[in-house]
Design a protein around this motif. Structure first.
Motif, PDB file in Angstrom:
ATOM      1  N   HIS A 188       0.813  -1.214   0.000  1.00  0.00           N
ATOM      2  CA  HIS A 188       0.000   0.000   0.000  1.00  0.00           C
ATOM      3  C   HIS A 188       0.850   1.270   0.000  1.00  0.00           C
ATOM      4  CE1 HIS A 188      -1.956   3.185   2.572  1.00  0.00           C
ATOM      5  NE2 HIS A 188      -2.692   3.200   1.489  1.00  0.00           N
ATOM      6  N   ASP A 189       1.881   1.315   0.836  1.00  0.00           N
ATOM      7  CA  ASP A 189       2.716   2.521   0.913  1.00  0.00           C
ATOM      8  C   ASP A 189       3.379   2.824  -0.426  1.00  0.00           C
ATOM      9  OD1 ASP A 189       2.057   2.798   3.559  1.00  0.00           O
ATOM     10  OD2 ASP A 189       3.833   1.756   4.304  1.00  0.00           O
ATOM     11  N   LEU A 190       3.844   1.791  -1.111  1.00  0.00           N
ATOM     12  CA  LEU A 190       4.477   1.988  -2.418  1.00  0.00           C
ATOM     13  C   LEU A 190       3.474   2.510  -3.439  1.00  0.00           C
ATOM     14  CD1 LEU A 190       6.732   1.621  -4.519  1.00  0.00           C
ATOM     15  CD2 LEU A 190       6.015  -0.769  -4.721  1.00  0.00           C
ATOM     16  N   LEU A 191       2.303   1.895  -3.497  1.00  0.00           N
ATOM     17  CA  LEU A 191       1.307   2.292  -4.489  1.00  0.00           C
ATOM     18  C   LEU A 191       0.854   3.729  -4.258  1.00  0.00           C
ATOM     19  CD1 LEU A 191      -0.867  -0.962  -4.519  1.00  0.00           C
ATOM     20  CD2 LEU A 191       1.054  -0.369  -5.991  1.00  0.00           C
ATOM     21  N   ARG A 192       0.605   4.060  -3.007  1.00  0.00           N
ATOM     22  CA  ARG A 192       0.142   5.421  -2.723  1.00  0.00           C
ATOM     23  C   ARG A 192       1.231   6.443  -3.041  1.00  0.00           C
ATOM     24  NH1 ARG A 192      -2.218   7.741   3.041  1.00  0.00           N
ATOM     25  NH2 ARG A 192      -2.555   9.879   2.313  1.00  0.00           N
TER      26      ARG A 192
END
Length: 753
Positions: free
Chosen positions: A440-444
């Motif tokens: 999630h952190d990477l995608l956001r």
């Protein structure tokens, strides 16, 4: 330099072409132009020669300037492969604890090692420690650099160099037996002598294995690979990059020593120093070189800091003006230079991702990255993260972006970025909750901070397409998980990009998503505003979904006729192939006709929606259609069909993680039961109590007020007026809080009776 060679080649080619063209013209016109043709050719040759001379002079002057502006290396250069006396160190600063440890360790240990990744200062620290104990080794101090011309010496070469210095015979062959004999002869020749042997840049324990253990009164000080800590008989201390205070002290010392004429400035008081050393990754060579240039040329540190930061944070696709400080720093990264070509390129490309990457994502950046990734991990450039992921060390993240800016062409950066975003978008569209949560952190970050970053250069087409698909997939997951704040942040990031103002498709999508978020938060007016903008921005097909959402927001405000008009238009604009969209619009029409008191039309639309959702395998939509169908059938007197509908809806919701939908189904079933003649109070109370429990876990909304209202009716049917009054009072309070005038009026009417 490359541009100089290209310019020279162009001038020579132009001269030759001009001479040939002149001769051809002369031959065509007549022989009288022959002397003129030779004169023109001679002039062009003279110009070409002059240009070449000027370029060569500039090249030599630049080389001389670079040599004159280089800081003195911390360890004086030594002839490759030839042992010499221990050099004195220059410009050493910090590392007090490490030097003290090495000095004390040499008192008791025969072999001491300072180990760490290349470029962290093990060589300078070892030489500094050796210089502090010179007086304890009166019979000599020997220094040997084991990296000749950038390549590690082989074990035989190391032993031959040491043997030549102490007067022993060189090894006869590279066989282990001959190497062991030479090592024994070296120890014998040293005998009782007190000698300090400093071996620098040890790349492999095999290079020094046959020198262990040293002679009885000798000491062996090693600097190099962390693998030395695994060798028996070696007392090792690991060195990482200098801490911020030591790195700042090193920059200040280099700056002060270069400013020999003095400029009236205290470098220790410069507030930009800590940030500069962090951007250098606290790499000693880079810090010293930067400090030397600042002191020598008087570079303004605030402007230099802004220049470096811009090179780090600027979008990868954006071309920035040439920054002299960038090659200054990247050229001093000896650890990076020692990597293989594939490892260097993988290190650069991994800086495109602000968060850890798994092996599949790394493979999207570079085909077959296993060996390069292993090399980066062993050299201390990347670290392992949970879930089998890898990330660039935080201290080297800015340095990696500088290498990306300096060594990777813009077109290559764009292609790599597109491959990464495409891979992640495709994986996100599969809607695997576990994978989405882990990454999630990477995608956001890719959506909000990197690919969607506004700048002078527009987002490249090949990146833009996949970036938008990634944003859509991420918001779809946020919607399913009811993560409204993060959902809104992504939509606002899309609206903030430069391309959102140029492409109405993106703007309309973002406004549509924001409208849905406002509606989920119980703000129908704000939702209607956003959805009206979405209808304006989107095309005919895109308008269908925006009109459907706008109609639902209007329905929440009691504007039933306007809602039905938008829903009918949305249905006409839907493509026949968009069966899910048609079913959703039918569901909205069913709810709207119920609100207008036309249960027959509502039943028709809701049956169509339920059948389509069931055929598509959309259980959530199927259950929602059945939930509303209960009310339509009950109002038409089809009580048995209504009971079947709510039983089926509750059965479907039992297998779904949708407490809000289940609460709505329980509310409709309970409301229908309590309004029968005679009312089924006990059965209705059980259903409504469960609905109240589910709604109590969420923020107050209109459904909560109506649940309390009908729960009071059920208590009254069971002849419990006191409890019924309590529920009606709570219903009135909730209806007033959430802005539901119809429920508030119904509660007030019951309380007045």
């Amino acid at each position: 330099m490359r541009w100089q060679r290209v310019s020279a080649a162009v001038v020579v080619a132009a001269s030759l072409a001009g001479g040939i063209a002149t001769n051809l013209i002369a031959n065509e016109v007549g022989t009288n132009l022959g002397p003129l043709a030779w004169a023109v050719a001679g002039a062009l040759a003279t110009v070409a020669g002059t240009v070449l001379i000027v370029l060569e002079v500039r090249k030599r002057r630049e080389l001389e300037w670079q040599q004159a502006s280089e800081p003195t290396p911390p360890v004086s250069p030594q002839p490759a492969g030839v042992p010499t006396d221990l050099p004195y160190i220059s410009g050493f600063a910090g590392r007090t604890d490490d030097v003290t440890w090495a000095r004390k360790a040499l008192e008791t240990e025969h072999a001491v090692a300072l180990v760490g990744r290349r470029g962290v200062g093990t060589s300078a620290c070892a030489v500094q420690a050796a210089n502090t104990v010179r007086d304890r080794f009166p019979d000599g101090q020997v220094y040997l650099d084991l990296r000749a011309n950038g390549r590690p010496l082989r074990p035989r070469q190391v032993l031959a160099a040491v043997a030549r210095k102490v007067g022993a015979a060189r090894p006869r062959s590279p066989r282990a037996a001959d190497l062991a004999v030479t090592g024994a002869q070296i120890r014998h020749r040293l005998g009782e002598r007190r000698v300090l042997l400093v071996l620098d840049n040890v790349a492999d324990p095999a290079q020094v294995r046959h020198l262990l253990p040293p002679a009885a009164h000798c000491r062996l000080l090693l600097a190099g690979t962390p693998m030395l800590s695994t060798v028996d008989g070696v007392s090792a201390r690991r060195l990482d990059e200098p801490d911020p205070a030591d790195a700042a002290e090193l920059l200040v010392a280099a700056r002060a020593s270069a400013a020999s004429r003095g400029r009236g400035l205290d470098p220790a008081a410069d507030p930009a120093t800590p940030d500069l050393v962090e951007l250098c990754g606290r790499q000693p060579r880079a810090v010293r070189a930067l400090g030397h240039q600042i002191g020598r040329h008087g570079w303004p540190t605030t402007e230099l800091l802004a220049e470096l930061r811009h090179a780090v944070v600027a979008p990868p696709h954006q071309r920035i003006p040439y920054a002299e400080s960038v090659p200054l720093l990247t050229g001093r990264d000896v650890a990076y230079a020692a990597l293989s070509g594939p490892a260097r390129r993988l290190f650069r490309l991994m800086s495109l991702a602000p968060e850890p990457l798994d092996r599949d994502a790394i493979a999207a950046l570079r085909t077959r990255p296993t060996e390069a990734l292993r090399e980066l991990a062993e050299a201390g450039f990347v670290t392992a993260a949970d879930g089998g992921r890898y990330a660039i060390r935080p201290l080297l993240a800015a340095y990696a972006r500088l290498h990306l800016r300096q060594d990777e062409p813009t077109r290559s950066r764009i292609h790599a970025q597109a491959r990464l975003v495409r891979h992640l978008a495709r994986r996100a569209e599969r809607a695997d909750p576990d994978w989405l949560q882990q990454h999630h952190d990477l995608l956001r970050a890719l959506v909000t901070e990197v690919a969607g970053m506004a700048g002078p250069a527009p987002l490249p087409r090949r990146v833009r397409r996949w970036w938008f698909r990634l944003a859509v997939a991420l918001c779809t997951w946020y919607a399913a998980e009811d993560r409204l704040d993060e959902w809104e942040a992504v939509c606002q990031a899309v609206l903030g990009t430069r391309i959102a103002g140029q492409r109405s498709t993106l703007t309309g999508w973002a406004h549509n998503e924001l409208g849905v978020i406002r509606r989920h938060r119980g703000d129908p007016h704000g939702a209607a505003v956003q959805l009206t903008l979405a209808v304006t921005e989107r095309g005919r097909r895109g308008q269908a979904q925006a009109r459907t959402n706008l109609a639902l927001a209007l329905l929440d405000q009691g504007e039933v006729d306007a809602a039905i008009e938008h829903l009918e238009r949305a249905r006409r604009h839907r493509s026949p192939a968009d069966r899910a969209g048609l079913a959703l619009t039918d569901l909205g029409l069913g709810a709207a006709y119920l609100a207008r008191g036309e249960p027959a039309k509502a039943r028709h639309r809701l049956v169509q929606a339920a059948n389509t959702f069931e055929a598509l395998g959309d259980r959530r939509g199927y259950a929602a259609a059945l939930t509303n169908l209960v009310l339509a059938q009950w109002r038409l007197g089809e009580h048995l069909d209504a009971a079947h509908a709510w039983t089926a809806a509750l059965s479907v919701y039992a297998g779904l993680d949708d407490p809000a939908g289940r609460a709505a189904a329980l509310l409709n079933a309970g409301a229908a039961l309590v309004n029968t003649d005679p009312p089924r109070g006990e059965q209705a109370r059980k259903l409504l109590t469960e609905a109240l429990r589910l709604r109590g876990q969420r923020r107050p909304d209109a459904g909560l007020g109506r649940t309390l209202l009908h729960l009071g009716d059920a208590e009254m049917a069971l002849d419990r007026p006191d409890r019924a009054r309590e529920h009606w009072e709570d219903a009135a309070a909730v209806a007033a809080e959430v802005g539901d005038p119809e429920a508030a009026a119904a509660a007030a009417e019951r309380l007045a009776d």
